[in-house]
Design a protein around this motif. Structure first.
Motif, PDB file in Angstrom:
ATOM      1  N   THR A 218       0.797  -0.905  -0.388  1.00 18.44           N
ATOM      2  CA  THR A 218       0.206   0.077  -0.464  1.00 18.44           C
ATOM      3  C   THR A 218       1.306   1.073   0.242  1.00 18.44           C
ATOM      4  O   THR A 218       2.222   1.459   0.555  1.00 18.44           O
ATOM      5  CB  THR A 218      -0.752  -0.304   1.467  1.00 18.44           C
ATOM      6  OG1 THR A 218      -2.053  -1.224   0.904  1.00 18.44           O
ATOM      7  CG2 THR A 218      -2.024   0.998   1.360  1.00 18.44           C
TER       8      THR A 218
ATOM      9  N   ARG B 296      -8.077   5.981  -7.146  1.00 17.21           N
ATOM     10  CA  ARG B 296      -7.098   5.138  -5.899  1.00 17.21           C
ATOM     11  C   ARG B 296      -8.185   5.661  -4.543  1.00 17.21           C
ATOM     12  O   ARG B 296     -10.034   6.429  -5.000  1.00 17.21           O
ATOM     13  CB  ARG B 296      -5.911   6.673  -5.902  1.00 17.21           C
ATOM     14  CG  ARG B 296      -6.497   8.242  -5.849  1.00 17.21           C
ATOM     15  CD  ARG B 296      -5.680   9.406  -5.335  1.00 17.21           C
ATOM     16  NE  ARG B 296      -6.373  10.516  -5.773  1.00 17.21           N
ATOM     17  CZ  ARG B 296      -5.615  11.737  -5.826  1.00 17.21           C
ATOM     18  NH1 ARG B 296      -4.849  11.570  -7.502  1.00 17.21           N
ATOM     19  NH2 ARG B 296      -5.987  13.116  -6.250  1.00 17.21           N
ATOM     20  N   GLN B 297      -8.157   5.123  -3.695  1.00 18.67           N
ATOM     21  CA  GLN B 297      -9.149   5.407  -2.836  1.00 18.67           C
ATOM     22  C   GLN B 297      -8.473   6.656  -1.191  1.00 18.67           C
ATOM     23  O   GLN B 297      -7.929   6.800  -0.526  1.00 18.67           O
ATOM     24  CB  GLN B 297      -9.003   3.868  -1.392  1.00 18.67           C
ATOM     25  CG  GLN B 297      -9.601   3.298  -2.737  1.00 18.67           C
ATOM     26  CD  GLN B 297      -8.175   2.610  -3.077  1.00 18.67           C
ATOM     27  OE1 GLN B 297      -7.403   1.890  -2.753  1.00 18.67           O
ATOM     28  NE2 GLN B 297      -8.105   1.423  -4.278  1.00 18.67           N
ATOM     29  N   GLY B 298      -9.028   8.025  -1.960  1.00 18.77           N
ATOM     30  CA  GLY B 298      -8.582   8.877  -1.050  1.00 18.77           C
ATOM     31  C   GLY B 298      -7.176   9.049  -1.240  1.00 18.77           C
ATOM     32  O   GLY B 298      -6.245   9.610  -2.492  1.00 18.77           O
ATOM     33  N   HIS B 299      -5.904   9.117  -0.455  1.00 20.84           N
ATOM     34  CA  HIS B 299      -4.238   9.784  -0.783  1.00 20.84           C
ATOM     35  C   HIS B 299      -4.002   7.964  -0.726  1.00 20.84           C
ATOM     36  O   HIS B 299      -2.576   7.672  -0.217  1.00 20.84           O
ATOM     37  CB  HIS B 299      -4.044  10.093   0.993  1.00 20.84           C
ATOM     38  CG  HIS B 299      -4.672   8.814   2.172  1.00 20.84           C
ATOM     39  ND1 HIS B 299      -5.489   9.407   2.766  1.00 20.84           N
ATOM     40  CD2 HIS B 299      -3.481   8.580   3.122  1.00 20.84           C
ATOM     41  CE1 HIS B 299      -5.730   8.807   3.754  1.00 20.84           C
ATOM     42  NE2 HIS B 299      -4.553   8.159   3.899  1.00 20.84           N
ATOM     43  N   GLN B 300      -4.698   7.050  -0.662  1.00 19.36           N
ATOM     44  CA  GLN B 300      -3.656   5.404  -1.255  1.00 19.36           C
ATOM     45  C   GLN B 300      -4.195   4.887  -2.128  1.00 19.36           C
ATOM     46  O   GLN B 300      -4.888   5.308  -2.892  1.00 19.36           O
ATOM     47  CB  GLN B 300      -3.687   4.626   0.113  1.00 19.36           C
ATOM     48  CG  GLN B 300      -5.141   4.173   0.743  1.00 19.36           C
ATOM     49  CD  GLN B 300      -5.431   3.115   2.007  1.00 19.36           C
ATOM     50  OE1 GLN B 300      -4.469   3.944   3.110  1.00 19.36           O
ATOM     51  NE2 GLN B 300      -6.149   2.641   1.652  1.00 19.36           N
TER      52      GLN B 300
ATOM     53  N   LYS C  56       1.062   5.458   0.622  1.00 14.63           N
ATOM     54  CA  LYS C  56       0.152   6.770   1.048  1.00 14.63           C
ATOM     55  C   LYS C  56       1.059   8.013   0.589  1.00 14.63           C
ATOM     56  O   LYS C  56       2.520   7.915   1.036  1.00 14.63           O
ATOM     57  CB  LYS C  56       0.074   6.298   2.408  1.00 14.63           C
ATOM     58  CG  LYS C  56      -1.216   5.018   2.592  1.00 14.63           C
ATOM     59  CD  LYS C  56      -1.512   5.276   4.349  1.00 14.63           C
ATOM     60  CE  LYS C  56      -2.678   4.249   4.558  1.00 14.63           C
ATOM     61  NZ  LYS C  56      -2.670   3.952   6.098  1.00 14.63           N
TER      62      LYS C  56
ATOM     63  N   MET D 183       0.383  11.988   1.362  1.00 16.85           N
ATOM     64  CA  MET D 183       0.060  12.879   2.242  1.00 16.85           C
ATOM     65  C   MET D 183       0.304  13.628   1.538  1.00 16.85           C
ATOM     66  O   MET D 183       1.402  14.223   1.582  1.00 16.85           O
ATOM     67  CB  MET D 183       0.635  12.065   3.849  1.00 16.85           C
ATOM     68  CG  MET D 183       0.641  11.399   4.079  1.00 16.85           C
ATOM     69  SD  MET D 183      -1.150   9.644   4.066  1.00 16.85           S
ATOM     70  CE  MET D 183      -1.851   9.940   5.496  1.00 16.85           C
TER      71      MET D 183
ATOM     72  N   THR E 128      -0.350  13.905  -3.012  1.00 20.25           N
ATOM     73  CA  THR E 128      -1.711  12.711  -2.992  1.00 20.25           C
ATOM     74  C   THR E 128      -2.304  13.370  -4.229  1.00 20.25           C
ATOM     75  O   THR E 128      -2.090  12.424  -5.747  1.00 20.25           O
ATOM     76  CB  THR E 128      -3.083  13.138  -1.944  1.00 20.25           C
ATOM     77  OG1 THR E 128      -2.350  13.044  -1.134  1.00 20.25           O
ATOM     78  CG2 THR E 128      -3.480  12.124  -2.801  1.00 20.25           C
ATOM     79  N   ASP E 129      -1.641  14.640  -5.120  1.00 22.57           N
ATOM     80  CA  ASP E 129      -1.480  15.019  -6.757  1.00 22.57           C
ATOM     81  C   ASP E 129      -1.219  13.983  -7.814  1.00 22.57           C
ATOM     82  O   ASP E 129      -1.435  13.692  -8.863  1.00 22.57           O
ATOM     83  CB  ASP E 129      -1.758  16.166  -6.398  1.00 22.57           C
ATOM     84  CG  ASP E 129      -2.652  17.327  -5.749  1.00 22.57           C
ATOM     85  OD1 ASP E 129      -3.554  16.543  -5.853  1.00 22.57           O
ATOM     86  OD2 ASP E 129      -1.743  18.310  -5.906  1.00 22.57           O
TER      87      ASP E 129
ATOM     88  N   GLN F 143      -4.662   7.899 -10.985  1.00 16.64           N
ATOM     89  CA  GLN F 143      -6.564   7.172 -10.923  1.00 16.64           C
ATOM     90  C   GLN F 143      -6.291   5.793 -11.194  1.00 16.64           C
ATOM     91  O   GLN F 143      -5.956   5.408 -11.979  1.00 16.64           O
ATOM     92  CB  GLN F 143      -7.257   7.862 -11.634  1.00 16.64           C
ATOM     93  CG  GLN F 143      -7.392   9.507 -11.082  1.00 16.64           C
ATOM     94  CD  GLN F 143      -8.143   9.656 -10.041  1.00 16.64           C
ATOM     95  OE1 GLN F 143      -9.122   8.638  -8.843  1.00 16.64           O
ATOM     96  NE2 GLN F 143      -7.986  10.747  -8.643  1.00 16.64           N
TER      97      GLN F 143
END
Length: 100
Positions: free
Chosen positions: A21, A36-40, A23, A25, A29-30, A34
């Protein structure tokens, strides 16, 4: 034509890949693709992949790679090019944050 493997780990295990995984932050995040689930995202990587390999794969600017954790454990900058990611681990990266 098969590519040669340089890592003993890669030779000992089938080349099925490792799932981690990732992540990213805050503003990082940008850099996530895609979907993506939020920031991960869940990421498949080759056996022997290091933190530095992942940073380079996502073209993260090194000046923004500030706090790096693997499974909640801090990884110092001088270890990021040798720390190999293992199946099921979570790599989390934060940029420098200023507050007031």
């Amino acid at each position: 034509m098969d590519a040669p493997t340089s890592s003993p780990l890669a030779q000992a295990q089938p080349q099925t890949g490792v799932q981690i995984t990732l992540k990213l932050m805050a503003t990082l995040t940008d850099y996530l693709p895609q979907p993506r689930q939020g920031h991960q995202i869940t990421l498949n990587i080759a056996p022997g992949t290091t933190i530095q390999d992942v940073v380079e794969r996502f073209r993260l600017p090194w000046k923004l790679v500030h706090l790096v954790l693997v499974n909640g454990v801090y990884i110092a900058p001088d270890q990021r090019d040798t720390r190999v990611l293992q199946e099921g681990e979570t790599l989390a990266i934060w940029p420098p944050v200023a507050g007031g």
